[in-house]
Design an enzyme around this catalytic site. Structure first.
Site, PDB file in Angstrom:
ATOM      1  N   GLU A 193       0.842  -1.199   0.000  1.00 33.53           N
ATOM      2  CA  GLU A 193       0.000   0.000   0.000  1.00 33.53           C
ATOM      3  C   GLU A 193       0.874   1.244   0.000  1.00 33.53           C
ATOM      4  OE1 GLU A 193      -2.595  -0.840   3.328  1.00 33.53           O
ATOM      5  OE2 GLU A 193      -3.362  -2.654   2.365  1.00 33.53           O
ATOM      6  N   HIS A 314      -3.926   3.088   5.294  1.00 34.42           N
ATOM      7  CA  HIS A 314      -3.942   1.993   4.313  1.00 34.42           C
ATOM      8  C   HIS A 314      -4.385   2.518   2.937  1.00 34.42           C
ATOM      9  CE1 HIS A 314      -4.040  -1.476   7.270  1.00 34.42           C
ATOM     10  NE2 HIS A 314      -4.276  -0.440   8.053  1.00 34.42           N
TER      11      HIS A 314
HETATM   12 ZN   LIG Z   1      -4.094  -2.353   4.350  1.00 37.65          ZN
END
Ligand SMILES: [Zn+2]
Ligand SMILES: *[C@@H]1O[C@H](CO)[C@@H](O)[C@H](O)[C@H]1NC(C)=O
Ligand SMILES: *[C@@H]1O[C@H](CO)[C@@H](O)[C@H](O)[C@H]1NC(C)=O
Length: 433
Positions: A193, A314
């Protein structure tokens, strides 16, 4: 034809039995891999996909898990399995399309762009950083050292990664040595990510190059920024497998890594995690098994009387979430933290007219236990504990392979929301800590 859930499951499992692992050279591992976008319209669809996720092993990699109905899922499939999976989706009446036909070409394109980046070297001034490019772990840590030296901020490590190769490094930013309140934000607990780690660089650059704009934050808080919480995984995404998510511990049953966002020691293993070491959501052999999780929980625990806000960043799907994820359960101060979350999302969406949504983890996605913010809220009582999923949303095709020209937009969106929560935490005299 309407298939029953059990029929669909039997077929999935039968397909799984046909799959075998492939060992390909690192620069070719995504040849012919595609990513499917699937419409998820019923509980049967959800259950079928979740079953696929929990037993998938190497078959299908969930980029995007379905949210509440009607929802969208993105799964990466190997060329060997694509036709079979498509067939099952068709027969189960699940509408789908090929979102990425050949993932390797996306990854190659990104690699070309990375090769042209302005490398940040040890000893460079902070101004040499490019916030609109991705940087590897060496560069990111060199940047922290450089900023720390230039502005007199502490840069320290909370410990080494599993491989013992990398530090879990943070910078502590703040102008008031007497500040009694602190905040903590990290990116890249999930290795692939990348926008998350790049966003930490953006935030550090903002706070240090525009101190007047952030004077209230700098006077009232010490802000810890840790760009990469999972450096072994992050390094692995640069060198071996761009789609790596987990830590690099193991192997266990032939598979490496634990999902470090299912491994925290609060309601561990309760929901939405797997006990299969080959799963992307493997919660580990025991709670807190991962050295990276041990280090961060120790650090946060040691600072729990001062840290009033914690953020875990995230990608992707454009959400702003508060606890809890282990079940449809809400913290006692739900009203307060929910209202801050909805103000934060307005600030995020005002930046570029994106469509982030706010809610508890279970309001937005299906239950998942052992996550960072469940722990910081449930165990440490850090009032303003939030997780964000940044760009893109489910309509975009590039998912984790977000082009570099979107980094600054994505980071600006994130920072707009984070500031709302940091200021709320800073001004809330009842906040704990
Ligand atoms: Zn994640
Ligand atoms: C990061 O990139 C620089 C420049 O190519 C390289 O010197 C360094 O070794 C890389 N870091 C790692 C951990 O591979
Ligand atoms: C911090 O506290 C010390 C001792 O109380 C005081 O002398 C100093 O002025 C304070 N510094 C700031 C920036 O408030």
């Amino acid at each position: 034809m309407q298939w029953s859930l059990s029929t669909i499951l039997v077929i999935f499992v039968a397909i799984l039995a046909l799959t075998s692992g492939l060992a390909l050279p690192k620069n070719q591992i995504f040849v012919g891999h595609s990513v499917l976008r699937i419409n998820v319209d019923s509980q049967i669809h959800v259950k079928a996909l979740r079953a696929l996720e929990s037993v998938h092993g190497i078959l299908a990699d969930f980029w995007l898990s379905p949210k509440k109905l009607p929802g969208t899922a993105h799964i990466r499939v190997t060329p060997e399995n694509r036709d079979k999976i498509v067939q099952v989706l068709n027969e189960a009446g699940m509408k789908h399309e090929i979102m990425v036909d050949d993932l390797q070409s996306l990854v190659n394109k990104e690699a070309e762009s990375l090769a042209k980046r302005r490398i940040f070297n040890a000893g460079d001034l902070p101004t040499a950083i490019t916030t609109n490019e991705y940087h590897n772990i060496t560069e990111i840590h060199a940047y922290l050292d450089s900023v720390g030296k230039q502005y007199g901020y502490q840069v320290a490590s909370i410990g080494k990664s599993y491989s013992n190769q990398f530090d879990l490094k943070y910078i502590k930013i703040g102008k008031n040595p007497n500040a009694t309140r602190e905040a903590f934000i990290n990116g890249c607990i999930h290795a692939r990510e990348w926008l998350g780690c790049a966003t930490m660089i953006y935030i550090i650059n903002e706070l240090t190059t525009k101190p007047d704009q952030y004077n209230d934050l700098l006077q009232n808080l010490n802000i810890y920024v840790m760009p990469v919480l999972n450096p072994d995984g992050y390094d692995y995404t640069w060198k071996q497998d761009r789609m790596w998510r987990k830590t690099r511990s193991g192997p266990r049953q032939g598979c490496y890594g634990v999902d470090p966002n299912r491994n925290w020691d609060f309601k561990w293993g309760v929901a939405g995690s797997s006990s299969n070491p080959c799963s992307e959501t493997y919660d580990g052999p025991s709670p807190n098994s991962e050295i990276e999780v041990q280090h961060i929980t120790k650090f946060l625990g040691d600072h729990k009387s001062t840290i009033v806000s914690y953020f875990d960043i995230h990608t992707y799907s454009e959400d702003f979430m508060f606890p809890y994820g282990y079940a449809e359960v809400y913290p006692a101060d739900r009203t307060k933290i929910q209202s801050v979350a909805s103000t934060a999302v307005q600030a995020v969406n005002a930046v570029n007219n994106e469509q982030f949504v706010s809610g508890s983890i279970t309001d937005i996605v299906y239950p998942a236990s052992g996550s960072s913010i469940d722990y910081t809220k449930g165990k440490l009582n850090i009032d303003y504990s939030y997780a964000m999923e940044l760009r893109p949303d489910g309509n975009a095709f590039n998912g984790f392979v977000l082009p570099e020209d979107q980094i600054v937009d994505g980071a600006t969106e994130c920072w707009a929301g984070v500031q709302v929560a940091f200021r709320a935490a800073m001004n809330d005299m009842d906040a704990t800590g």
